[in-house]
Design a protein around this motif. Sequence first.
Motif, short mmCIF file in Angstrom:
data_model
loop_
_atom_site.label_atom_id
_atom_site.label_comp_id
_atom_site.label_asym_id
_atom_site.label_seq_id
_atom_site.Cartn_x
_atom_site.Cartn_y
_atom_site.Cartn_z
N LEU A 108 -0.11 12.78 -18.15
CA LEU A 108 -0.99 12.48 -17.17
C LEU A 108 -0.68 11.42 -16.08
O LEU A 108 -0.77 10.44 -16.61
CB LEU A 108 -2.34 12.42 -17.81
N HIS A 109 -0.40 11.69 -14.96
CA HIS A 109 -0.05 10.66 -14.00
C HIS A 109 -1.23 10.85 -12.93
O HIS A 109 -1.54 11.81 -12.46
CB HIS A 109 1.14 11.04 -13.32
N PHE A 110 -1.56 9.64 -12.70
CA PHE A 110 -2.43 9.47 -11.36
C PHE A 110 -2.53 7.92 -10.82
O PHE A 110 -2.05 7.18 -11.57
CB PHE A 110 -3.82 10.03 -11.48
N TRP A 111 -3.04 7.78 -9.59
CA TRP A 111 -3.16 6.65 -9.13
C TRP A 111 -4.62 6.13 -9.23
O TRP A 111 -5.66 6.83 -8.81
CB TRP A 111 -2.77 6.36 -7.69
N LEU A 112 -4.85 4.93 -9.53
CA LEU A 112 -6.08 4.31 -9.88
C LEU A 112 -6.46 3.04 -9.14
O LEU A 112 -5.59 2.09 -9.03
CB LEU A 112 -6.50 4.06 -11.35
N TYR A 113 -7.45 3.22 -8.25
CA TYR A 113 -7.59 1.89 -7.28
C TYR A 113 -8.93 1.38 -7.92
O TYR A 113 -9.96 1.62 -8.22
CB TYR A 113 -8.19 2.50 -6.18
N ILE A 114 -8.61 -0.18 -8.09
CA ILE A 114 -9.64 -1.09 -8.56
C ILE A 114 -9.51 -2.09 -7.53
O ILE A 114 -8.74 -3.07 -7.36
CB ILE A 114 -9.08 -1.76 -9.93
N ASP A 166 -11.38 -5.09 -7.82
CA ASP A 166 -11.53 -6.49 -8.22
C ASP A 166 -11.33 -6.43 -9.72
O ASP A 166 -12.34 -6.20 -10.34
CB ASP A 166 -12.63 -7.12 -7.89
N PRO A 167 -10.18 -6.32 -10.24
CA PRO A 167 -10.10 -6.45 -11.96
C PRO A 167 -10.80 -7.43 -12.47
O PRO A 167 -10.88 -7.45 -13.79
CB PRO A 167 -8.67 -6.41 -12.12
N ASP A 168 -11.05 -8.75 -12.01
CA ASP A 168 -11.72 -9.66 -12.53
C ASP A 168 -13.18 -9.29 -12.90
O ASP A 168 -13.86 -9.98 -13.74
CB ASP A 168 -11.97 -11.04 -11.67
N GLN A 169 -13.38 -8.06 -12.49
CA GLN A 169 -15.18 -7.56 -12.85
C GLN A 169 -14.95 -6.84 -14.21
O GLN A 169 -16.03 -6.58 -14.69
CB GLN A 169 -15.69 -6.80 -11.67
N LEU A 170 -13.98 -6.95 -14.79
CA LEU A 170 -13.58 -6.06 -15.82
C LEU A 170 -13.34 -7.20 -17.04
O LEU A 170 -12.39 -8.06 -16.69
CB LEU A 170 -12.49 -5.05 -15.85
N LYS A 228 -4.29 -4.37 -11.72
CA LYS A 228 -4.29 -5.19 -10.45
C LYS A 228 -5.07 -4.67 -9.50
O LYS A 228 -5.56 -3.78 -9.52
CB LYS A 228 -2.91 -5.60 -10.11
N ALA A 229 -5.45 -5.78 -8.39
CA ALA A 229 -6.39 -5.39 -7.34
C ALA A 229 -5.50 -4.38 -6.54
O ALA A 229 -4.37 -4.57 -6.04
CB ALA A 229 -6.76 -6.65 -6.61
N GLY A 230 -6.19 -3.10 -6.09
CA GLY A 230 -5.49 -2.11 -5.36
C GLY A 230 -5.17 -1.05 -6.37
O GLY A 230 -5.94 -0.64 -7.23
N THR A 261 -20.44 -5.60 -7.34
CA THR A 261 -20.15 -4.03 -6.85
C THR A 261 -18.66 -3.95 -6.68
O THR A 261 -17.80 -4.76 -6.63
CB THR A 261 -20.60 -3.95 -5.54
N LEU A 262 -18.33 -2.86 -7.64
CA LEU A 262 -16.88 -2.55 -7.80
C LEU A 262 -16.61 -1.32 -6.97
O LEU A 262 -17.31 -0.12 -7.21
CB LEU A 262 -16.79 -2.32 -9.38
N THR A 263 -15.27 -1.47 -6.36
CA THR A 263 -14.93 0.07 -5.71
C THR A 263 -13.69 0.62 -6.41
O THR A 263 -12.77 -0.28 -6.80
CB THR A 263 -14.33 -0.13 -4.41
N VAL A 264 -13.90 1.74 -6.91
CA VAL A 264 -12.74 2.60 -7.74
C VAL A 264 -12.46 3.67 -7.13
O VAL A 264 -13.05 4.47 -6.51
CB VAL A 264 -13.51 2.95 -9.21
N GLY A 265 -11.17 3.92 -7.13
CA GLY A 265 -10.48 5.08 -6.56
C GLY A 265 -9.63 6.02 -7.46
O GLY A 265 -9.08 5.43 -8.24
N ILE A 266 -9.36 7.15 -6.97
CA ILE A 266 -8.19 8.00 -7.75
C ILE A 266 -7.43 8.89 -6.81
O ILE A 266 -8.15 9.12 -5.56
CB ILE A 266 -9.12 8.88 -8.80
#
Length: 283
Positions: free
Chosen positions: A183-189, A191-195, A229-231, A269-274
């Motif tokens: 399974l391949h996808f792109w994941l946006y984070i 700020d990983p420091d919130q994890l 990483k961030a992004g 607040t964390l922004t997450v994308g796919i």
Amino acid sequence: MNNLLKHIKKYTVKSLFIISFLTINSCAEEEAIAPCVSQFYYEGTPFRQGDNLVITPKFESGEEIAGEFTSTEGLVILDKQTGQVDVGASVPGVYTVRKAMIGNPGCGNRITLGVIAILPPPAVFNLAESLSGWGLSGASFLDNTDKKEGESSIKTKVDGLVIMQHNLATPLNAKVGIAQGELHFWLYISDPDQLEPNASIGQIELTSSGEPDKEELTWVIIPSNFNLKAGWNQMKLKFKDAGVTGGNIDLNAIKFFRLYMFPKEGAQTLTVGIDDMKILAES
């Protein structure tokens, strides 16, 4: 012509494929013509159907020696003199390609073999062009500027538990098995420091049941294991490394995806994308 001598030599070439060279001399030793050496390989193999590539073999020696390239049905050889292959028009599989120099008066009787592998095209799970079918925690939106392919990515701004799940209206045939599937996808984070970097903070799930925890493949999310990483982060999850929950998944009828993560206590607040979700055969 009493003696029949077969010499088999093996050479390891790029991409760890083995090419065998077969020399057949049907003449008496004193009458034999020295065999020509024409060692070839298809650099970059395996290739993927749908990439619209035309591949010409590379040579370690003997490129100038005349011969005819042939293979089994399914591999489209565009030019029998050069060995040029149309990857996009060929059927997925592993093929042996023959360069036959029988009839070349300067080469004795010589056949050289090479290997080329063609993987099936990706099975597209979702390209994040619409929010339809998605269930997302937080304030979700399409991002038309920050994306990895197509017109948009899907993002959500979350305070607390992150949930991104998608139900397919039509089951997806992965066209791969457990041993080769990914399974391949792109994941946006944002700020990983919130994890918590070394904690088990959630899961990624893929099911054929249409819901979580049944006929499911699952991967535990530990941020440091994925080097988040961030992004944007490219995620490549091997089916053979996944856990199994509630019975075996039917890879001919995948229906559901879910990702969930718990940020640190007191996280901002964390922004997450796919984006660009596909199932591929391992290359």
